[in-house]
Write a protein that holds these residues in place. Structure first.
Motif: not given
Lengths: 396, 242
Positions: A19, A290, A293-294, A377
């Motif tokens: 992240l 991000s 990933t989040f 995100s």
């Protein structure tokens, strides 16, 4: 709950690292590319920074400082007669070829200044004296130009090496000798070529008697007259165009020649598009990495969020937990990215290229965009968690 | 109010619950009636798909039935909105899940603190109360470790601590021993019984595990979406189909 939210975030180090990489890379790309962009754009109005005068007067058709349209020498007298003018001095600027002693040619920016007042002369000389400029066939060259125009030779290691020009060296402009009597320190120009200063009259000779050689007039207002006020009077009385010389990008007045130059390059070149694309790329990469990933962090913790919901946490609490996690990652990612951009910028400045100007506004804008990425995100995560049924915790 | 009415902790009457589309409807609960009393540990048993988990979810307020009434400690749940149900669970319910649902990135004590922090208790108070209950479940000294460093039985002890730390009047246990071996399962049930036993608390346990029936005060058997019978003695149940 926010402390636990942070512990959840920091507890998964692999996800956190991913992240932060995404956010830091995004911040780095946005801050670094914006700073190089503004650095390059600041080079477009370099003459305004190097040649100091409160008011510049030009032909009415002039759009930017690098595009001089020659005036008649008699225009100088007309400007001097305008009420509120303390003094006015001629200025010549042109691009000419210079021939080095080794036979090589270089395109230079020739600057002719008033020999009596030295109005427009460089402020800092690292070698020589400004007074020597009055001697015949003499010029002052800027440091960067001196190294560009340097003599090619062979270094102790056997590799080709350029030795910068120094006081006493000579070269030719249109077959007329130019002897260096000073090396000055000035800001580099967008064109990248050397600045060669000489007197206004000598510049006429170097340009082989061009019919008109007066590019600009440098004007100082009398005490109590503001530059903007004087510009209005000059334009009204002479029909010429008068400009103020403010170069602070965030504090440009209406009549600033630097501002006009900046916007001319903005609208007439592909520079903003090129750098804008890089900044947008940084934004999209940030959102993609991000956000993804989040989202995967939320997916991995989905059953725990469902359990927390079942235990009586409302969506408001869970949304705030996700915002705390996303914004904390954003804050750290921004710090890392902006720090790296600064470090790269410093290294660039030390090497002299490319230009790097990191305004505080660039940092604020990058910070806002990184928080925007974090917000997006978090929203993606919140939507996912909001759709999870608290009853799902009883399904194994 | 009669003594019997006062002693009722949970009452579900005529509860219907369907899933799926009208064309392809699955009946989970059909006119289900269920009662649990204060101070008792009641088990919900029955074959897979008989509606045990659905009934548990309805009692816990995580599912709203299509028909019927649900009353928990005098509070009707069937008319409450989502926010009110959430607030009700926060105050009145403790959960022990089949797969523990301990957050692996938090320490043992942080996991136990979750219900108190959801209630808005200060961090230090939540920590002190959590430490005390961790001691009671026999995990003193393990509070700062991660749950995945513990055995299955120890993890379920943490889950029990988490379920009881805010002293809820209703404890809901969903298959609490299904992931544990026989001895550990028995220890866990003993712990649930010891720690949750209170004149005001009701414990509802959904289970397939007939080895733990002996810990129940009463056992409600479910079949085809409704309670088929309630017994006091597990020996009276036919466990071959469970």
């Amino acid at each position: 709950m926010y402390r636990l939210a942070l512990n959840m975030l920091f507890g998964d180090r692999a996800k956190l690292a991913m992240l932060l990489c995404g956010l830091a890379f995004s911040a780095l790309l946005m801050a670094q590319q914006s700073s190089v962009f503004f650095g390059i754009m600041s080079w477009t109005y370099t003459p305004m920074v190097n040649i100091r005068a409160q008011v510049w007067v030009s032909d009415p058709m002039v759009e930017q400082v690098n595009d001089a349209k020659p005036l008649r020498d008699t225009d100088l007298g007309r400007v001097r007669s305008v009420d509120g003018v303390a003094w006015a001095a001629p200025l010549h600027t042109s691009f000419v070829q210079a021939r080095m002693q080794d036979g090589n040619f270089k395109l230079i920016t020739l600057v002719g200044i008033d020999a009596d007042t030295f109005a427009g002369a460089p402020a800092v000389l690292t070698q020589g004296r400004i007074e020597d400029h009055r001697l015949p066939d003499t010029v002052i060259v800027d440091e960067w130009g001196a190294s560009l125009m340097g003599r090619m030779g062979v270094g102790p290691d056997g590799k080709p090496r350029s030795t910068p020009l120094k006081v006493g060296d000579t070269f030719e402009i249109n077959d007329i000798q130019a002897r260096i009597v000073g090396i000055c320190k000035v800001k580099r120009a967008f064109t990248g070529g050397p600045f060669v200063y000489t007197t206004y009259d000598r510049a006429k000779g170097y340009t082989l008697g061009a019919r008109r050689t007066l590019s600009f007039m440098l004007v100082e207002p009398q005490k109590g007259v503001t530059p903007a006020e004087l510009c209005g009077r000059i334009e009204r009385d002479t029909g010429l165009k008068a400009w103020t010389s403010d170069t602070v990008i965030w504090n440009w007045g209406e009549r600033s020649l630097a501002r006009n130059t900046f916007w001319w390059f903005w609208t007439n070149t592909g520079i903003p598009f090129s750098f804008g694309t890089a900044v947008l790329l940084g934004l999209f990469v940030g959102i993609a990495i991000s956000g993804q990933t989040f989202y995967s962090f939320v997916l991995e913790n989905l059953k725990y969020f469902a359990a927390i919901k079942a235990m009586g946490a409302g969506m408001g609490v869970i949304a705030r937990m996700l915002f705390v996690q996303a914004f904390t990652a954003g804050l750290i990612g921004f710090g890392l990215g902006a720090g790296m951009a600064q470090a790269i910028g410093r290294a660039m400045i030390e090497k002299g290229m490319p230009p790097f100007v990191m305004f505080p506004q660039i940092l604020w804008a990058t910070f806002a965009l990184v928080l925007g990425i974090s917000f997006v995100s978090a929203i993606i995560g919140i939507i996912k968690v909001s759709r999870v049924d608290a009853a799902s915790v009883f399904r194994g | 109010m009669s003594h019997e009415a006062h002693s009722i902790a949970v009452r579900a009457s005529g509860v219907d619950m369907f899933f799926g589309t009208p064309d392809n409807q699955v009946v989970a609960l059909k006119q289900a009636d269920f009662e649990a009393r204060r101070g008792e540990l009641i088990m919900l048993v029955g074959p897979s798909g008989c509606g045990k988990t659905t009934l548990l979810s309805v009692i816990a307020g995580t599912l709203t039935p299509q028909a019927g009434t649900v009353e928990v400690f005098g509070q009707r749940l069937d008319g409450l909105g989502q926010e009110e149900l959430t607030a009700f669970r926060r105050k009145n319910l403790g959960f022990v899940f089949q797969s523990f649902n301990l957050i692996p990135t938090l320490s043992v004590i942080e996991n136990v603190m979750v219900p108190l922090l959801i209630q808005g208790r200060p961090y230090d108070e939540a920590r002190a109360r959590s430490l005390s209950i961790i001691d009671k479940v026999g995990l003193k000294g393990r509070e700062d470790g991660r749950p995945n460093a513990l055995s299955g039985g120890q993890q379920q002890r943490v889950a029990i601590a988490r379920a009881l730390v805010h002293e809820p009047p209703l404890l809901i246990c969903d298959e609490p021993t299904s992931a544990l071996d026989k001895d550990t399962g028995a220890h866990i049930m003993q712990l649930v019984r010891d720690l949750s036993r209170s004149p005001e608390r009701c414990v509802v346990v959904v289970t397939h595990d007939h080895r733990i029936f002996r810990f129940a005060d009463r056992i409600a058997e479910m079949e085809d979406g409704r309670i088929s019978r309630v017994v006091d003695d597990p020996k009276l149940l036919d466990t071959t189909h469970l």
